[in-house]
Design an enzyme around this catalytic site. Structure first.
Site, PDB file in Angstrom:
ATOM      1  N   GLU A 176      37.543  66.338   3.937  1.00  0.00           N
ATOM      2  CA  GLU A 176      38.679  67.429   4.209  1.00  0.00           C
ATOM      3  C   GLU A 176      38.690  68.074   2.842  1.00  0.00           C
ATOM      4  OE1 GLU A 176      42.049  67.409   7.599  1.00  0.00           O
ATOM      5  OE2 GLU A 176      42.306  65.818   5.905  1.00  0.00           O
ATOM      6  N   SER A 220      46.276  61.861   1.084  1.00  0.00           N
ATOM      7  CA  SER A 220      46.199  61.943   2.341  1.00  0.00           C
ATOM      8  C   SER A 220      47.178  62.801   3.130  1.00  0.00           C
ATOM      9  CB  SER A 220      46.798  60.509   3.162  1.00  0.00           C
ATOM     10  OG  SER A 220      45.859  59.363   2.835  1.00  0.00           O
ATOM     11  N   ASN A 228      45.522  63.613   9.252  1.00  0.00           N
ATOM     12  CA  ASN A 228      46.779  63.024   9.161  1.00  0.00           C
ATOM     13  C   ASN A 228      47.776  63.653  10.198  1.00  0.00           C
ATOM     14  OD1 ASN A 228      45.896  60.507   8.597  1.00  0.00           O
ATOM     15  ND2 ASN A 228      45.771  61.166   6.277  1.00  0.00           N
ATOM     16  N   HIS A 241      39.500  65.066   0.434  1.00  0.00           N
ATOM     17  CA  HIS A 241      40.079  63.887   1.242  1.00  0.00           C
ATOM     18  C   HIS A 241      39.044  63.176   2.069  1.00  0.00           C
ATOM     19  CE1 HIS A 241      42.843  62.475   4.727  1.00  0.00           C
ATOM     20  NE2 HIS A 241      42.839  61.375   3.810  1.00  0.00           N
TER      21      HIS A 241
HETATM   22  N1  CAA Z   1      33.383  49.581   3.572  1.00  0.00           N
HETATM   23  C1  CAA Z   1      32.222  49.748   3.785  1.00  0.00           C
HETATM   24  N2  CAA Z   1      31.470  49.842   4.688  1.00  0.00           N
HETATM   25  C2  CAA Z   1      31.956  48.972   5.762  1.00  0.00           C
HETATM   26  C3  CAA Z   1      33.204  48.688   5.948  1.00  0.00           C
HETATM   27  C4  CAA Z   1      34.047  48.573   4.712  1.00  0.00           C
HETATM   28  N3  CAA Z   1      35.163  48.266   4.655  1.00  0.00           N
HETATM   29  N4  CAA Z   1      33.396  48.023   7.174  1.00  0.00           N
HETATM   30  C5  CAA Z   1      32.325  48.432   7.921  1.00  0.00           C
HETATM   31  N5  CAA Z   1      31.395  49.063   7.252  1.00  0.00           N
HETATM   32  C6  CAA Z   1      30.218  49.292   7.347  1.00  0.00           C
HETATM   33  C7  CAA Z   1      29.166  48.105   7.876  1.00  0.00           C
HETATM   34  O1  CAA Z   1      28.655  47.567   6.627  1.00  0.00           O
HETATM   35  C8  CAA Z   1      28.154  48.878   8.737  1.00  0.00           C
HETATM   36  O2  CAA Z   1      27.273  49.473   8.075  1.00  0.00           O
HETATM   37  P1  CAA Z   1      25.824  49.509   8.768  1.00  0.00           P
HETATM   38  O3  CAA Z   1      25.809  50.704   9.935  1.00  0.00           O
HETATM   39  O4  CAA Z   1      24.976  50.572   7.674  1.00  0.00           O
HETATM   40  O5  CAA Z   1      25.129  48.183   8.958  1.00  0.00           O
HETATM   41  C9  CAA Z   1      29.141  49.625   9.570  1.00  0.00           C
HETATM   42  O6  CAA Z   1      30.193  49.992   8.744  1.00  0.00           O
HETATM   43  C10 CAA Z   1      29.586  49.232  10.867  1.00  0.00           C
HETATM   44  O7  CAA Z   1      30.226  48.146  10.721  1.00  0.00           O
HETATM   45  P2  CAA Z   1      30.166  46.986  11.632  1.00  0.00           P
HETATM   46  O8  CAA Z   1      29.125  46.746  12.444  1.00  0.00           O
HETATM   47  O9  CAA Z   1      30.817  45.725  10.941  1.00  0.00           O
HETATM   48  O10 CAA Z   1      31.618  47.209  12.505  1.00  0.00           O
HETATM   49  P3  CAA Z   1      31.994  48.321  13.649  1.00  0.00           P
HETATM   50  O11 CAA Z   1      30.801  48.935  14.358  1.00  0.00           O
HETATM   51  O12 CAA Z   1      33.263  47.757  14.183  1.00  0.00           O
HETATM   52  O13 CAA Z   1      32.465  49.653  12.726  1.00  0.00           O
HETATM   53  C11 CAA Z   1      34.062  50.923  11.414  1.00  0.00           C
HETATM   54  C12 CAA Z   1      33.425  49.438  11.740  1.00  0.00           C
HETATM   55  C13 CAA Z   1      33.158  51.887  10.993  1.00  0.00           C
HETATM   56  C14 CAA Z   1      35.053  50.774  10.246  1.00  0.00           C
HETATM   57  C15 CAA Z   1      34.547  51.449  12.892  1.00  0.00           C
HETATM   58  O14 CAA Z   1      35.675  50.291  13.499  1.00  0.00           O
HETATM   59  C16 CAA Z   1      35.412  52.662  12.740  1.00  0.00           C
HETATM   60  O15 CAA Z   1      34.873  53.659  12.778  1.00  0.00           O
HETATM   61  N6  CAA Z   1      36.721  52.495  12.876  1.00  0.00           N
HETATM   62  C17 CAA Z   1      37.588  53.679  12.884  1.00  0.00           C
HETATM   63  C18 CAA Z   1      37.596  54.206  11.199  1.00  0.00           C
HETATM   64  C19 CAA Z   1      38.456  55.329  11.185  1.00  0.00           C
HETATM   65  O16 CAA Z   1      39.196  55.872  11.873  1.00  0.00           O
HETATM   66  N7  CAA Z   1      38.693  55.870   9.843  1.00  0.00           N
HETATM   67  C20 CAA Z   1      39.576  56.770   9.650  1.00  0.00           C
HETATM   68  C21 CAA Z   1      40.892  56.203   8.905  1.00  0.00           C
HETATM   69  S1  CAA Z   1      41.935  57.623   8.418  1.00  0.00           S
HETATM   70  C22 CAA Z   1      41.672  58.192   6.918  1.00  0.00           C
HETATM   71  O17 CAA Z   1      40.758  57.622   6.502  1.00  0.00           O
HETATM   72  C23 CAA Z   1      42.494  59.110   6.594  1.00  0.00           C
HETATM   73  C24 CAA Z   1      43.741  58.607   5.875  1.00  0.00           C
HETATM   74  O18 CAA Z   1      44.132  59.456   4.911  1.00  0.00           O
HETATM   75  C25 CAA Z   1      44.535  57.614   6.358  1.00  0.00           C
HETATM   76  P1  NAD Z   2      45.147  50.966  -2.407  1.00  0.00           P
HETATM   77  O1  NAD Z   2      46.774  50.483  -2.538  1.00  0.00           O
HETATM   78  O2  NAD Z   2      44.207  50.198  -1.910  1.00  0.00           O
HETATM   79  O3  NAD Z   2      44.827  51.200  -4.047  1.00  0.00           O
HETATM   80  C1  NAD Z   2      45.614  52.063  -4.717  1.00  0.00           C
HETATM   81  C2  NAD Z   2      45.141  51.775  -6.229  1.00  0.00           C
HETATM   82  O4  NAD Z   2      45.804  52.542  -7.102  1.00  0.00           O
HETATM   83  C3  NAD Z   2      45.610  50.272  -6.681  1.00  0.00           C
HETATM   84  O5  NAD Z   2      44.421  49.426  -7.191  1.00  0.00           O
HETATM   85  C4  NAD Z   2      46.490  50.566  -7.936  1.00  0.00           C
HETATM   86  O6  NAD Z   2      46.444  49.648  -8.738  1.00  0.00           O
HETATM   87  C5  NAD Z   2      45.943  51.903  -8.296  1.00  0.00           C
HETATM   88  N1  NAD Z   2      46.950  52.906  -9.087  1.00  0.00           N
HETATM   89  C6  NAD Z   2      48.464  52.992  -8.760  1.00  0.00           C
HETATM   90  N2  NAD Z   2      48.803  53.676  -9.563  1.00  0.00           N
HETATM   91  C7  NAD Z   2      47.965  53.929 -10.712  1.00  0.00           C
HETATM   92  C8  NAD Z   2      47.771  54.631 -11.809  1.00  0.00           C
HETATM   93  N3  NAD Z   2      48.901  55.311 -12.247  1.00  0.00           N
HETATM   94  N4  NAD Z   2      46.697  54.831 -12.768  1.00  0.00           N
HETATM   95  C9  NAD Z   2      45.706  54.104 -12.055  1.00  0.00           C
HETATM   96  N5  NAD Z   2      45.666  53.453 -11.051  1.00  0.00           N
HETATM   97  C10 NAD Z   2      46.645  53.136 -10.314  1.00  0.00           C
HETATM   98  O7  NAD Z   2      45.193  52.344  -1.597  1.00  0.00           O
HETATM   99  P2  NAD Z   2      44.184  53.478  -0.828  1.00  0.00           P
HETATM  100  O8  NAD Z   2      44.059  53.011   0.405  1.00  0.00           O
HETATM  101  O9  NAD Z   2      42.812  53.222  -1.765  1.00  0.00           O
HETATM  102  O10 NAD Z   2      44.766  54.818  -1.155  1.00  0.00           O
HETATM  103  C11 NAD Z   2      44.494  55.414  -2.410  1.00  0.00           C
HETATM  104  C12 NAD Z   2      44.850  57.165  -1.871  1.00  0.00           C
HETATM  105  O11 NAD Z   2      43.801  57.347  -0.961  1.00  0.00           O
HETATM  106  C13 NAD Z   2      46.394  57.395  -1.403  1.00  0.00           C
HETATM  107  O12 NAD Z   2      46.633  58.765  -2.071  1.00  0.00           O
HETATM  108  C14 NAD Z   2      46.153  57.457  -0.097  1.00  0.00           C
HETATM  109  O13 NAD Z   2      47.023  58.097   0.737  1.00  0.00           O
HETATM  110  C15 NAD Z   2      44.691  58.013   0.082  1.00  0.00           C
HETATM  111  N6  NAD Z   2      44.007  57.650   1.334  1.00  0.00           N
HETATM  112  C16 NAD Z   2      43.802  56.499   1.817  1.00  0.00           C
HETATM  113  C17 NAD Z   2      43.343  56.196   2.875  1.00  0.00           C
HETATM  114  C18 NAD Z   2      43.193  54.657   3.665  1.00  0.00           C
HETATM  115  O14 NAD Z   2      42.873  54.671   4.657  1.00  0.00           O
HETATM  116  N7  NAD Z   2      43.811  53.854   3.127  1.00  0.00           N
HETATM  117  C19 NAD Z   2      42.293  57.289   3.623  1.00  0.00           C
HETATM  118  C20 NAD Z   2      42.205  58.446   2.940  1.00  0.00           C
HETATM  119  C21 NAD Z   2      42.814  58.625   1.704  1.00  0.00           C
END
Ligand code: CAA
Ligand code: NAD
Length: 283
Positions: A152, A119, A190, A140
């Site tokens: 990304e 991330s 991020n 990403h």
């Molecule tokens: N896994 C797979 N599919 C999922 C899911 C999950 N955990 N959660 C929801 N879905 C699917 C549902 O099955 C549904 O699919 P269909 O349209 O095909 O039926 C769709 O998503 C919409 O779901 P819901 O109607 O139940 O719920 P919603 O309308 O509230 O949407 C959401 C759920 C898509 C998660 C929405 O709340 C959303 O867009 N949230 C923001 C997500 C976001 O910002 N993501 C980026 C996070 S940051 C990141 O990823 C980067 C990082 O490195 C941290």
């Molecule tokens: P998570 O905690 O759900 O899963 C991580 C998994 O990795 C666990 O099942 C753990 O057992 C496994 N693991 C740890 N060390 C390992 C190793 N050496 N070999 C094999 N498996 C190992 O975490 P996540 O949310 O799936 O995040 C995973 C990666 O994706 C991170 O780098 C995170 O920054 C990135 N990411 C996360 C998100 C998010 O929204 N959570 C979005 C984009 C990218």
């Protein structure tokens, strides 16, 4: 490079989502984690997601079965010898990723591209742990992977143009939209998202508002699909903290200082939805 068989390392929420979209796009997929039961848990999460799609009439039973047949859970890292492409989605810690990439470099055939779903961590540093930095790249995905369109793509300093192109093509085959960004802490996604989440946590820490109120403001006032604290719980509070630490260390600017409340929650094991407790309670 002809990719047919993909290995996804880490069967958590991101790894299982990536494995699902790869299998749905027709690739053979090995879903690897440290223990067989964790890999199998990842697979059963995928099964549930696909079943839900069948029930909604968005996927045929036959396509569900075919997708599941392409997925193999595994606890053997030696499988890296047998695949055409590897993507890593383990915990967001540099030392864990570099030690894994060193190992993969010794196992995977030399033409195999090693991608990371990090991330925020520098791709160049992960690539430098291998003898193939030209074949290491950031890919990403966003959470939830089956739903979010963006990938990304981040080149390390040495990533070749050919490898970049192959990963862009693969992203399109997975029905995702690639956006290329440079290798700086947090990339684009991020660097922008996580300080907003951190600031939302500060508003709770300073007593400005309760979590529900913060989320309501951002949902109703800014049309965000989820409030920032619900989103933080969804991402994982450990992941949020590691990303803020990478931004803080990488830019050296205090504006990225992780909120002490975020640290406290992670120390308490309140990691959000995946642990059952974060800003909200889930069980
Ligand atoms: N896994 C797979 N599919 C999922 C899911 C999950 N955990 N959660 C929801 N879905 C699917 C549902 O099955 C549904 O699919 P269909 O349209 O095909 O039926 C769709 O998503 C919409 O779901 P819901 O109607 O139940 O719920 P919603 O309308 O509230 O949407 C959401 C759920 C898509 C998660 C929405 O709340 C959303 O867009 N949230 C923001 C997500 C976001 O910002 N993501 C980026 C996070 S940051 C990141 O990823 C980067 C990082 O490195 C941290
Ligand atoms: P998570 O905690 O759900 O899963 C991580 C998994 O990795 C666990 O099942 C753990 O057992 C496994 N693991 C740890 N060390 C390992 C190793 N050496 N070999 C094999 N498996 C190992 O975490 P996540 O949310 O799936 O995040 C995973 C990666 O994706 C991170 O780098 C995170 O920054 C990135 N990411 C996360 C998100 C998010 O929204 N959570 C979005 C984009 C990218």
């Amino acid at each position: 490079m002809n990719i047919q068989k993909i290995m996804v390392i880490g069967a958590g929420q991101m790894g299982s989502g990536i494995a699902q979209v790869c299998a749905m796009a027709g690739f053979q997929v090995i879903l690897h984690d440290m223990k067989q039961d964790i890999a199998e848990k990842g697979l059963s999460f995928i099964q549930k997601q696909l079943q839900r799609q069948v029930e909604k009439g968005k996927l045929s039973e036959q396509d569900k079965v075919k997708t599941l047949q392409r997925l193999t859970p595994s606890a053997s890292i030696e499988d890296a010898k047998e695949v055409d492409f590897i993507i890593e989605a383990v915990i967001e810690k540099m030392e864990v990723k570099t030690s894994l990439f060193k190992q993969l470099d010794t196992l995977a055939p030399e033409q195999v591209i090693l991608a990371t779903n990090t991330s925020s961590l520098p791709i160049t540093e992960i690539a430098a742990a291998t003898n193939r930095p030209d074949r290491v790249i950031g890919m990403h995905f966003m959470n939830p992977v089956p739903v979010m369109k963006l990938v990304e793509i981040i080149r390390g300093l040495a990533t070749s143009d050919e490898v970049y192109q192959q990963i862009e093509d693969l992203t399109k085959k997975l029905n995702k939209t690639p956006v290329e960004v440079k290798d700086f802490p947090g990339f684009v996604s991020n660097r922008i998202l996580m300080p907003m989440i951190n600031e939302a946590i500060f508003t709770v820490y300073e007593g400005v508002a309760e979590p529900e109120a913060v989320d309501e403001v951002m949902k109703l006032g800014m049309n965000h699909p989820m409030g920032p604290l619900t989103l933080a719980d969804f991402i994982g509070l450990d992941t949020c903290l590691y990303i803020m630490e990478t931004l803080h260390e990488g830019f050296g600017d205090d504006k990225y200082r992780p909120c002490p409340l975020l640290r406290k929650y992670v120390k308490a094991g309140w990691l959000g939805k995946k642990s059952g407790r974060g800003f909200y309670q889930y069980s």
